[in-house]
Design a protein around this motif. Structure first.
Motif, mmCIF file in Angstrom:
data_model
loop_
_atom_site.group_PDB
_atom_site.id
_atom_site.type_symbol
_atom_site.label_atom_id
_atom_site.label_comp_id
_atom_site.label_asym_id
_atom_site.label_seq_id
_atom_site.Cartn_x
_atom_site.Cartn_y
_atom_site.Cartn_z
ATOM 1 N N VAL A 113 -5.483 -0.329 -0.671
ATOM 2 C CA VAL A 113 -4.974 0.526 0.404
ATOM 3 C C VAL A 113 -3.897 1.434 -0.185
ATOM 4 O O VAL A 113 -3.240 1.070 -1.168
ATOM 5 C CB VAL A 113 -4.390 -0.304 1.576
ATOM 6 N N PRO A 114 -3.685 2.621 0.393
ATOM 7 C CA PRO A 114 -2.656 3.525 -0.138
ATOM 8 C C PRO A 114 -1.264 2.895 -0.039
ATOM 9 O O PRO A 114 -0.900 2.352 1.011
ATOM 10 C CB PRO A 114 -2.775 4.765 0.760
ATOM 11 N N VAL A 115 -0.515 2.959 -1.105
ATOM 12 C CA VAL A 115 0.855 2.430 -1.150
ATOM 13 C C VAL A 115 1.791 3.574 -1.498
ATOM 14 O O VAL A 115 1.693 4.167 -2.580
ATOM 15 C CB VAL A 115 0.998 1.301 -2.180
ATOM 16 N N GLU A 116 2.680 3.888 -0.565
ATOM 17 C CA GLU A 116 3.706 4.912 -0.822
ATOM 18 C C GLU A 116 4.941 4.205 -1.369
ATOM 19 O O GLU A 116 5.558 3.401 -0.668
ATOM 20 C CB GLU A 116 4.030 5.662 0.464
ATOM 21 N N GLU A 117 5.287 4.498 -2.621
ATOM 22 C CA GLU A 117 6.367 3.755 -3.256
ATOM 23 C C GLU A 117 7.584 4.630 -3.514
ATOM 24 O O GLU A 117 7.469 5.825 -3.775
ATOM 25 C CB GLU A 117 5.884 3.111 -4.568
ATOM 26 N N ALA B 147 -3.644 0.017 7.068
ATOM 27 C CA ALA B 147 -4.212 1.260 6.554
ATOM 28 C C ALA B 147 -3.292 1.911 5.533
ATOM 29 O O ALA B 147 -3.724 2.723 4.724
ATOM 30 C CB ALA B 147 -4.477 2.239 7.698
ATOM 31 N N LYS B 148 -1.997 1.536 5.579
ATOM 32 C CA LYS B 148 -1.027 2.097 4.640
ATOM 33 C C LYS B 148 0.119 1.122 4.461
ATOM 34 O O LYS B 148 0.472 0.391 5.392
ATOM 35 C CB LYS B 148 -0.502 3.451 5.132
ATOM 36 N N VAL B 149 0.693 1.120 3.248
ATOM 37 C CA VAL B 149 1.802 0.236 2.920
ATOM 38 C C VAL B 149 2.905 1.072 2.284
ATOM 39 O O VAL B 149 2.633 2.015 1.523
ATOM 40 C CB VAL B 149 1.356 -0.878 1.956
ATOM 41 N N TRP B 150 4.143 0.725 2.616
ATOM 42 C CA TRP B 150 5.303 1.392 2.025
ATOM 43 C C TRP B 150 6.081 0.371 1.190
ATOM 44 O O TRP B 150 6.408 -0.716 1.675
ATOM 45 C CB TRP B 150 6.214 1.955 3.114
ATOM 46 N N ASP C 157 4.047 -2.571 6.326
ATOM 47 C CA ASP C 157 2.661 -2.161 6.542
ATOM 48 C C ASP C 157 2.424 -1.896 8.022
ATOM 49 O O ASP C 157 3.170 -2.365 8.879
ATOM 50 C CB ASP C 157 1.680 -3.213 6.011
ATOM 51 N N ASP C 158 1.378 -1.126 8.302
ATOM 52 C CA ASP C 158 1.035 -0.789 9.685
ATOM 53 C C ASP C 158 -0.106 -1.653 10.211
ATOM 54 O O ASP C 158 -0.896 -1.212 11.041
ATOM 55 C CB ASP C 158 0.670 0.699 9.792
#
Length: 374
Positions: A262-266, A300-303, A323-324
């Motif tokens: 899953v997309p990870v915004e770091e 769907a997305k993780v920070w 995460d959402d």
């Protein structure tokens, strides 16, 4: 003259509060202190005939609840922090009759139990008198703080207990990791190497009388050796990722984020390198958190946010994974998060979880880091 008026107004307000709070406190606490002290004393007297074994634990739990209420009251009225002095319960405390005996024994061995018992008669005498006299109410609050807060010996004893438990966890974790490595070697690379050795023996017998068959088996042996090498590399990466050893924690975490499904915004801001065991613990903790978000949370997305922050006794690495997903995560025993919590405890790290049903889930971990090496 003007400055004295606000001060006088404040003192008058505090006096009015004491006039209301003091009598109310005296009326409520006197019967409760007498009742709990009497029940506690009777339960202890009845220990030799076995009745006290049953009555002491619930009685002492009530005393602890009552003392806890007074600690919160001291904080609310006087702004004084009064930490709880009680020893933590062992995680493996059993239920049933044996559990009841153990609970009673642990309670009676805890010095805080006897401090509570000493506080009750002081509260029903000196505390009652000072509560009725508004100017002396702060002296009642100070007395409560002094008798209900942990002593230096209690703090040292608690720290020793925590260190013992974290050492026990470290031994368990190391043993489990060793078993995993042995299992992966036995079931993976070792099995392929044994099969390759057998194939080479067969090839040696076929190379003259059936060269075509020998050629096929050589190709198969080459594939087995490549697969065994890949499995060994994966195993080594699981023990200590090469990118972590070569480029440090920030780049290792970025590489980890890129491998997630899953997309990870770091957002990672760490200065220099830290001790190798600490970097490894943080890396695998983040790996577990990201994997949980991808596999179990339906996110769907993780920070991922990683910072080096100041702390009262040095500095710390603070990691937040959000995460959402669907939420509802817990720190219960046996969960992946519980394992992360135990791993971090070996470094005096802590983990906090916010995961309401429906999400989002936010997990924050903080580990003392000392000073980073530039």
């Amino acid at each position: 003259m003007t400055e004295d008026r606000p001060r006088a107004a404040v003192q008058s307000h505090e006096l009015m509060l004491a006039l209301v709070r003091g009598p109310a406190l005296a009326v409520v606490t006197l019967p409760l202190s007498i009742l709990l002290f009497t029940l506690s004393l009777v339960s202890i007297v009845l220990l030799p005939i076995g009745v006290g074994v049953v009555t002491t634990p619930p009685t002492q739990q009530a005393v602890r609840w009552y003392a806890g209420q007074r600690r919160r009251l001291v904080h609310a009225w006087a702004g004084l922090e009064v930490p709880e002095p009680y020893r933590p319960w062992p995680r493996d405390l059993r239920g049933g009759v044996v559990g009841q005996v153990e609970r009673c024994t642990l309670l009676l061995k805890d010095p805080a139990t006897w401090r509570d018992m000493a506080w009750l008669p002081a509260d029903m005498t000196a505390g009652f008198v000072t509560a009725l006299l508004p100017p002396l109410l702060p002296l009642n609050l100070q007395l409560t703080k002094r008798m209900l807060e942990p002593t230096r010996e209690m703090l040292l004893s608690r720290r020793v207990t925590e260190l013992y438990e974290t050492r026990h966890d470290a031994v368990d974790t190391s043993a489990a990791e060793l078993r995993r490595i042995e299992r992966d070697l036995h079931d993976g690379a070792q099995a392929r190497l044994v099969a390759m050795g057998m194939s080479l023996g067969t090839i040696e017998a076929l190379v003259e009388r059936d060269p075509a068959r020998a050629k096929q088996m050589i190709a198969q042996a080459r594939e087995n050796s490549a697969e065994a090498l890949t499995e060994l590399r994966d195993l080594v990466r699981g023990i200590h990722p090469p990118v972590l050893a070569e480029r440090g924690l920030p780049d290792a975490l970025r590489a980890l984020a890129l491998r997630m499904p899953v997309p990870v915004e770091e957002d990672i801001e760490l200065p220099g390198r830290f001790e190798e065991p600490l970097e490894s613990a943080v890396y695998f903790a983040v790996s577990e958190l990201l994997t949980n978000a991808a596999k179990h949370a339906g996110a769907a997305k993780v920070w991922l946010d990683v910072l080096h922050v100041g702390a009262p006794d040095g500095s710390a690495i603070r990691v937040t994974v959000t995460d959402d997903g669907r939420g509802g995560a817990s720190l219960g025993s046996g969960s992946g998060l519980h394992g992360v919590q135990r791993r971090l405890a070996q470094f005096d790290g802590v983990l906090a979880l916010s995961s309401p049903p429906g999400g989002p889930t936010m997990i924050t971990l903080e580990v003392p880091a000392g000073h980073a090496a530039e």
